[in-house]
Structure formats: structure tokens, C-alpha cells
Design an enzyme around this catalytic site. Structure first.
Site, short mmCIF file in Angstrom:
data_model
loop_
_atom_site.label_atom_id
_atom_site.label_comp_id
_atom_site.label_asym_id
_atom_site.label_seq_id
_atom_site.Cartn_x
_atom_site.Cartn_y
_atom_site.Cartn_z
N GLY A 148 0.79 -1.11 -0.12
CA GLY A 148 -0.03 0.05 -0.15
C GLY A 148 0.81 1.27 0.03
O GLY A 148 0.59 2.52 -0.64
N TYR A 154 9.36 2.92 1.90
CA TYR A 154 10.11 1.85 2.07
C TYR A 154 11.48 2.25 1.80
O TYR A 154 12.10 1.23 0.95
CB TYR A 154 9.43 0.42 1.58
CG TYR A 154 8.61 -0.21 2.27
CD1 TYR A 154 8.77 -0.79 3.45
CD2 TYR A 154 7.19 -0.25 1.99
CE1 TYR A 154 7.93 -1.59 4.20
CE2 TYR A 154 6.28 -0.94 2.54
CZ TYR A 154 6.54 -1.53 3.78
OH TYR A 154 5.53 -2.17 4.52
N HIS A 160 9.34 3.42 7.20
CA HIS A 160 9.30 1.97 7.42
C HIS A 160 10.84 1.23 7.32
O HIS A 160 10.83 0.18 7.54
CB HIS A 160 8.36 1.45 5.98
CG HIS A 160 7.07 1.81 6.30
ND1 HIS A 160 6.39 1.84 7.35
CD2 HIS A 160 6.04 1.51 5.31
CE1 HIS A 160 5.18 2.01 7.33
NE2 HIS A 160 4.91 2.07 5.99
C1 LIG Z 1 -4.04 -6.28 7.38
C2 LIG Z 1 -3.19 -5.39 6.42
C3 LIG Z 1 -1.83 -5.02 6.71
C4 LIG Z 1 -1.24 -4.28 5.70
N1 LIG Z 1 0.25 -3.66 5.97
C5 LIG Z 1 0.67 -3.16 5.08
C6 LIG Z 1 1.92 -2.76 5.41
O1 LIG Z 1 2.88 -3.08 6.47
N2 LIG Z 1 2.65 -1.95 4.29
C7 LIG Z 1 2.17 -1.58 3.13
O2 LIG Z 1 2.74 -0.79 2.31
N3 LIG Z 1 1.03 -2.02 2.99
C8 LIG Z 1 -0.04 -2.75 3.84
N4 LIG Z 1 -1.16 -3.07 3.48
C9 LIG Z 1 -1.89 -2.39 2.21
C10 LIG Z 1 -1.54 -3.73 1.32
O3 LIG Z 1 -0.39 -4.09 0.90
C11 LIG Z 1 -2.24 -3.22 -0.21
O4 LIG Z 1 -3.58 -3.21 0.10
C12 LIG Z 1 -2.07 -4.37 -1.06
O5 LIG Z 1 -0.71 -4.59 -1.38
C13 LIG Z 1 -2.82 -4.21 -2.43
O6 LIG Z 1 -2.76 -5.29 -3.36
P1 LIG Z 1 -4.30 -5.85 -3.79
O7 LIG Z 1 -3.88 -7.27 -4.50
O8 LIG Z 1 -4.87 -6.16 -2.36
O9 LIG Z 1 -4.95 -4.82 -4.38
P2 LIG Z 1 -6.37 -4.34 -4.51
O10 LIG Z 1 -6.41 -3.31 -3.13
O11 LIG Z 1 -7.39 -5.56 -4.65
O12 LIG Z 1 -6.44 -3.51 -5.64
C14 LIG Z 1 -7.59 -3.75 -6.55
C15 LIG Z 1 -7.42 -2.70 -7.64
O13 LIG Z 1 -6.49 -3.13 -8.64
C16 LIG Z 1 -7.14 -3.09 -10.09
N5 LIG Z 1 -6.83 -4.13 -10.73
C17 LIG Z 1 -6.98 -5.72 -10.50
N6 LIG Z 1 -6.54 -6.11 -11.79
C18 LIG Z 1 -6.24 -5.37 -12.35
C19 LIG Z 1 -5.49 -5.40 -13.59
N7 LIG Z 1 -5.49 -6.55 -14.29
N8 LIG Z 1 -5.25 -4.17 -14.45
C20 LIG Z 1 -5.34 -3.07 -13.94
N9 LIG Z 1 -5.85 -3.06 -12.70
C21 LIG Z 1 -6.61 -4.17 -11.91
C22 LIG Z 1 -8.91 -3.15 -9.69
O14 LIG Z 1 -9.55 -2.44 -10.38
C23 LIG Z 1 -8.76 -2.38 -8.12
O15 LIG Z 1 -9.09 -1.23 -8.36
C24 LIG Z 1 -1.80 -3.52 4.53
C25 LIG Z 1 -3.15 -4.29 4.27
C26 LIG Z 1 -3.85 -4.88 5.24
C27 LIG Z 1 -5.32 -5.41 4.58
#
Ligand SMILES: Cc1cc2nc3c(=O)[nH]c(=O)nc-3n(C[C@H](O)[C@H](O)[C@H](O)COP(=O)(O)OP(=O)(O)OC[C@H]3O[C@@H](n4cnc5c(N)ncnc54)[C@H](O)[C@@H]3O)c2cc1C
Length: 214
Positions: A148, A154, A160
Site C-alpha cells: 500500500g 520503504y 518503514h
Molecule cells: C492487514 C493489512 C496490513 C497491511 N499492511 C501493510 C504494510 O505493512 N505496508 C504496506 O505498504 N501496505 C500494507 N497494507 C496494504 C496492502 O499491502 C495493499 O492493500 C495491497 O498490497 C494491495 O494489493 P491488492 O492485490 O490487495 O490490491 P487491491 O486493493 O485488490 O487492488 C485492486 C485494484 O486493482 C485493480 N486491478 C485488478 N486487476 C487489475 C488489472 N489486471 N489491471 C489493472 N488494474 C487491476 C482493481 O481494479 C482494483 O482497483 C496492509 C493491508 C492490510 C489489509
């Protein structure tokens, strides 16, 4: 090449889901054999506990690392773990596909490592089969993740700290510990802030890396 993708995201439509699908399509298109362990889909049991050990060497005190060796020797490994071990044996390369959660693996993926990389299978403490003597020597491993946080967070100056410190931790005490060679990681940083074009560019970048893996 045989490639195992250990995939940990609860939503198939997520960006991690797209990266996993891209890897399956690209690697298959390049002539590789691919298997996926979709941990949420198979409802992987993430917690190593005494339920995993049905033929204990010590029923009074539970010592997981000793019970792992005992289970290997007795062939008493739970069915779900056995399936994953067979995939590890089969694989030349294991790709770990996941979102960074709390600067680490999601718990379900950590639980895959806890339960599959048994003492007596992926390493052997008694026989000092570790690192250069690790039982998984000859295999490769690669991290593919999303964050995220943007890359600056990072970095050495960011709150971080430098991502390479985390990466080196995974690469050394996990992959190299069991004898595997760690390949360079693929990371998509600040995923939520990326435009559609930037996300598509990241998918293209990953595809190019996958095509050169052999
Ligand atoms: C418990 C928890 C702890 C976390 N801790 C951290 C942390 O320590 N450090 C940090 O940096 N982050 C942290 N996060 C954030 C997390 O890393 C991000 O939410 C995650 O990496 C996003 O990836 P995702 O696959 O879930 O994307 P999603 O949030 O599911 O993204 C989906 C998006 O991608 C788009 N998409 C999907 N497929 C395609 C495609 N083929 N082409 C174009 N667009 C597309 C969709 O339209 C949608 O808008 C944390 C989140 C949680 C829930």
C-alpha cells in the site's frame, strides 16, 4: 521448468490475483509447467498445532520441531501438508505472490511456510542440513508482492526503512536457509495510488521478467 506459485490473497479480482493469473498464462505460454497453491481457495490451515501430529513421539509435552522429524520418519504427515510437500519437490522455482501485510507475509502464507517447511524435509537441524547443505538446494524462490505504501516510505529515509532489509530477511533466513537460491524480487509499490495505465505497465513489466526466468 516446473513452477509452483504459492498465492495468498482472499479476492480473485485483486491486483495480486491479476499478477498470479498473468504468471500462470505467461509461464505456461513459455512452455513451463505451472501449479498454483491458492491458499484462501483451499482454506489452508495456517496454524501449526498439535492437530498436525497424530502419531506423537511425546504425548505429554508438545515440541513441534521434534514432532516434525518424528512425523517424517513415521510417514505420518497430514494429507494437506503432504500435497504441498510434493509440489515443493516437483518445483524448480517457487513464486510467492502476496500483498505486504504488516511489512510481512499475510498470516496464511506464513502458515504455509510453518507447516510445509518441516524439520526433516526442508531442513534438518540434527544433521545440520541448512544453507549450502539445505535439502532444497538446486531450487529457486522469488517474491512477488504489492504494497500500500509508496516506494519512498520503504526507503532508507522513509518511516518503514529500506525494503531491501525485509527482502534480505526473507531471502536469507527462509529461502537460503533451506538451500534455495533467491531470485530478485518483483514489487509493486503504492498500489492504491497508481493509475490504470501505471498498473497495466506494472503487469507488462512483470510479464517481461517472467519471460526471461529460464
Ligand atoms: C492487514 C493489512 C496490513 C497491511 N499492511 C501493510 C504494510 O505493512 N505496508 C504496506 O505498504 N501496505 C500494507 N497494507 C496494504 C496492502 O499491502 C495493499 O492493500 C495491497 O498490497 C494491495 O494489493 P491488492 O492485490 O490487495 O490490491 P487491491 O486493493 O485488490 O487492488 C485492486 C485494484 O486493482 C485493480 N486491478 C485488478 N486487476 C487489475 C488489472 N489486471 N489491471 C489493472 N488494474 C487491476 C482493481 O481494479 C482494483 O482497483 C496492509 C493491508 C492490510 C489489509
Amino acid at each position: 521448468m516446473n513452477v509452483l506459485i504459492v498465492y495468498a490473497h482472499p479476492e480473485p479480482e485483486s491486483f495480486n490475483g491479476s499478477l498470479k493469473e498473468l504468471a500462470v498464462d505467461t509461464l505456461t505460454g513459455e512452455g513451463h509447467q505451472v501449479q498454483v497453491s491458492d491458499l484462501y481457495a483451499i482454506k489452508w490451515k495456517a496454524v501449526l498445532d498439535d492437530d498436525d501430529f497424530t502419531d506423537r513421539m511425546n504425548t505429554e509435552i508438545f515440541n513441534p520441531i521434534m514432532e516434525q522429524v518424528n512425523a517424517v520418519e513415521k510417514g505420518a504427515i497430514p494429507h494437506d501438508i503432504n500435497i504441498e510437500m510434493d509440489k515443493v519437490i516437483w518445483a524448480d522455482l517457487i513464486i510467492f505472490q502476496f500483498p505486504i501485510w504488516w511489512s510481512n507475509f499475510p498470516a496464511i502464507l506464513k502458515g504455509w511456510v510453518d507447516r510445509v517447511f518441516f524439520n526433516g524435509f526442508a531442513f534438518n537441524l540434527a544433521e545440520m542440513k541448512l544453507y549450502d547443505n539445505g535439502p532444497l538446494k538446486g531450487k529457486k524462490a522469488m517474491l512477488s508482492f504489492t504494497t500500500g505504501a509508496p516506494r519512498e516510505l520503504y526507503s532508507a529515509q522513509g518511516p518503514h526503512g529500506e525494503i531491501e532489509i525485509l527482502i534480505n530477511y526473507f531471502n536469507h533466513v527462509l529461502f537460503e536457509f533451506v538451500g534455495m537460491e533467491a531470485l530478485p524480487y518483483f514489487g509493486v509499490f503504492g498500489h492504491g495510488d497508481l493509475s490504470l495505465e501505471e498498473r497495466e505497465q506494472k503487469l507488462d513489466d512483470y510479464k517481461e521478467i517472467l519471460k526471461k526466468l529460464d
